[in-house]
Write an enzyme that holds these catalytic residues in place. Structure first.
Site, PDB file in Angstrom:
ATOM      1  N   HIS C  16       0.847  -1.191   0.000  1.00  0.00           N
ATOM      2  CA  HIS C  16       0.000   0.000   0.000  1.00  0.00           C
ATOM      3  C   HIS C  16       0.887   1.249   0.000  1.00  0.00           C
ATOM      4  CE1 HIS C  16      -0.327   1.163   4.568  1.00  0.00           C
ATOM      5  NE2 HIS C  16       0.880   0.786   4.275  1.00  0.00           N
ATOM      6  N   CYS C  35       5.626   6.283   4.637  1.00  0.00           N
ATOM      7  CA  CYS C  35       4.460   5.534   4.134  1.00  0.00           C
ATOM      8  C   CYS C  35       3.925   6.132   2.849  1.00  0.00           C
ATOM      9  CB  CYS C  35       3.347   5.509   5.179  1.00  0.00           C
ATOM     10  SG  CYS C  35       3.832   4.597   6.644  1.00  0.00           S
ATOM     11  N   HIS C  41       5.063   0.177  -0.392  1.00  0.00           N
ATOM     12  CA  HIS C  41       5.777  -0.731   0.500  1.00  0.00           C
ATOM     13  C   HIS C  41       4.728  -1.715   0.987  1.00  0.00           C
ATOM     14  CE1 HIS C  41       3.943   2.159   3.193  1.00  0.00           C
ATOM     15  NE2 HIS C  41       4.044   1.265   4.146  1.00  0.00           N
ATOM     16  N   HIS C  43       3.158  -4.970   3.960  1.00  0.00           N
ATOM     17  CA  HIS C  43       3.032  -5.512   5.310  1.00  0.00           C
ATOM     18  C   HIS C  43       2.483  -6.933   5.280  1.00  0.00           C
ATOM     19  CE1 HIS C  43       3.782  -1.599   7.113  1.00  0.00           C
ATOM     20  NE2 HIS C  43       2.874  -1.061   6.327  1.00  0.00           N
ATOM     21  N   ASP C  81      -5.239 -10.590  -0.074  1.00  0.00           N
ATOM     22  CA  ASP C  81      -3.921 -11.220   0.027  1.00  0.00           C
ATOM     23  C   ASP C  81      -3.106 -11.064  -1.263  1.00  0.00           C
ATOM     24  OD1 ASP C  81      -1.903 -12.700   1.289  1.00  0.00           O
ATOM     25  OD2 ASP C  81      -2.540 -14.530   0.296  1.00  0.00           O
ATOM     26  N   HIS C  82      -1.830 -10.692  -1.103  1.00  0.00           N
ATOM     27  CA  HIS C  82      -0.923 -10.505  -2.237  1.00  0.00           C
ATOM     28  C   HIS C  82      -1.459  -9.473  -3.228  1.00  0.00           C
ATOM     29  CE1 HIS C  82       1.201 -13.963  -0.617  1.00  0.00           C
ATOM     30  NE2 HIS C  82       2.196 -13.717  -1.436  1.00  0.00           N
ATOM     31  N   GLU C 126      -0.807  -4.056  11.635  1.00  0.00           N
ATOM     32  CA  GLU C 126      -0.093  -3.648  10.423  1.00  0.00           C
ATOM     33  C   GLU C 126       1.366  -4.090  10.540  1.00  0.00           C
ATOM     34  OE1 GLU C 126      -0.971   0.238   8.148  1.00  0.00           O
ATOM     35  OE2 GLU C 126       0.875   0.629   9.253  1.00  0.00           O
TER      36      GLU C 126
END
Lengths: 137, 137, 137, 137, 137, 137
Positions: C16, C35, C41, C43, C81-82, C126
């Site tokens: 994100h 961020c 980047h 998480h 996811d991913h 996070e």
């Protein structure tokens, strides 16, 4: 190429009981304590499977961890999860299901499915405070 | 003097994508699955740096972990934290940022700053269930 | 019947970036710091879904956690996811994907699938050090 | 005086099986899945006992956690550790040993030993991913 | 706007000793046990600071966790880390440094720096098995 | 018989201070930083004791972990828990209580009680981010 170890965690829940049939109840209790309970007790086993080998130059992988995850699911989790190890798992009908022996059984089951140029190590947590490691020797 | 290993944990967050430019989309998806997503995905990488050597008789240290913390901060965290590994980190412009390759890159970056009588081992968690270990061979 | 809360953990990895389109680069960096990185980047998000209600007298369950696991898999893991949250997830095309907003989006997605007599709470990590809680108010 | 909650962690290992005697095998399997296994399976239960009340001005304690540790040891660990919940624990001879019901049973056992001006909350992990909370309502 | 709780973890190491000056050694030992050791003992305290409030529509934040991290660093970590709480921290010269009292002191220190529309909750782990929660009442 | 490593976790809390008596305050602070604080600070030490040897064919054990737990309790926990290492533990009156040196002292204490055909490794966490390993060489 550099040699790297890749690790994958998995888990399963099972019941077990430690005892030797040919021993008296007293001797079994003396050696195995509460773990000898006739009616079984159980654990959330946490498993780490570690494979050591060279990085494949094309993929950057030692071994595809998605593939390892599927092998662990089929060979280990489906065989052991929510099972009574003493009563329902062939290998433990004549072998005491201590963490040590379970680790050796898991090693042997996986050895057949993992290419021979990769070394295998098994880490098995019986509880968060008791665990074992086995690498095939 | 006794030989001891000292370990220091650190972490960084980054985005990455696994692929080979010369492969078709189909082949990339077949080999790398969801990790091939064109728009990147990301991880909280947990890093353990381990140094092995003799205890210094005067200080009782193998290596000052405060100093190691500062080296990791400058060489690793500032280089990788909150970065897109494929687009912003020189080493991964031509190298697939798998956990294996990231561990090797981190090892090589630290090797230049750690005295040669100390062995280095890198453990890198890509997720709590997938991790790798590399010690320079 | 006693009121109990049942909790189920899950996780997903995503990329994100935090920013507001109408703000200058300087203002975005001032407010969102690292961020705000243009190239994203990522998480490993850890998710806990908590449902509160009375124990069903027949089953002894508040809610079948196997069923909750499947709902989380379909509604949350497969959706996030991913993924790159900003580019690939409808809800975040006009909403900043902060941990707070992701928790609210997850709550709203699950609310449609969970019987109304059960209260829902969402906990979203996070990173291991930053996390949020939301219970629908 | 300020009101504070003090928490103490403990654990026990046990075997159990979920089922209703009056249901058919098919219905039991449909509702309880793998947890219905006739031969039992087991868990490492992690327990958190939380007591809320005012800080005692003299000691600075809400409640002596050493004392709470001993009460948990005698009333909970000795009653449940290394036991088969269905066969060996009175309360579960007619009550399904779901995590929800075990939490309620633990609450009731402790309620008798904890002064009434203190509120009690029970958190019980059946696995690292499934857990429940109960505070007596 | 939805109300969300944001949490930030931190930690510090300190020495302490529990006792009341006006009590005899026997009474101090009876009440505080090993924690009464004249020569001090110590802990790695893990701290979670939780702030509850509405999500800011512009930023998507309840409160900037980077800012909270800096406030915790200056107000708590620099005041308590690697300190002897009894001898070196003003608040505990006349107050027993139990986990309960440390949580209240941390709450009061932070309350001055956090906007009043945000509720604060402090969770403080003295050991992985003993911890306390305080939210200002 | 297969060679397996069995591991047992334990913990203790203690205060310590790092310094060399013959050095100036300035030199002590330069080398040991905050750990040099005259009034001591402290840690929750987490200990893992690992024993490597062949599985006993009769019991399925490498070594009875219940027995190891009792040895650790008597030899290590009772000697170090809630103690000031510098002032109250003989070994550290002339030896700096760094994590490295504490690991060596624990190894030597246990070596006397563990049969010689078993190898011992000590892992000692001083904090969740700093830890050391020693296996007797």
């Amino acid at each position: 190429m550099p040699k790297v170890t890749v690790h994958r965690k998995a888990h399963f829940n099972a019941a077990h009981r430690l005892y030797r049939e040919e021993w008296s109840d007293d001797k079994n209790f003396e050696v195995f304590g509460k773990c000898n309970n006739h009616n079984f007790h159980g654990h959330n086993y946490e498993l780490i499977v570690s494979l050591t080998g060279e990085i494949d130059q094309e993929t950057g992988y030692v071994y595809d961890l998605g593939k390892l995850k599927r092998i662990i699911k089929i060979e280990i989790e489906e065989a052991l999860d929510h099972k009574n190890l003493n009563l329902e798992v062939e290998e433990f009908k004549t072998l005491n299901p201590t963490a040590e022996n379970i680790a050796v059984v898991i090693f042997n089951k996986l050895r057949k499915h993992i290419p021979l140029h990769l070394e295998i190590e098994i880490t098995l947590y019986e509880t968060p405070r008791n665990f074992v490691t086995y690498s095939g020797n």
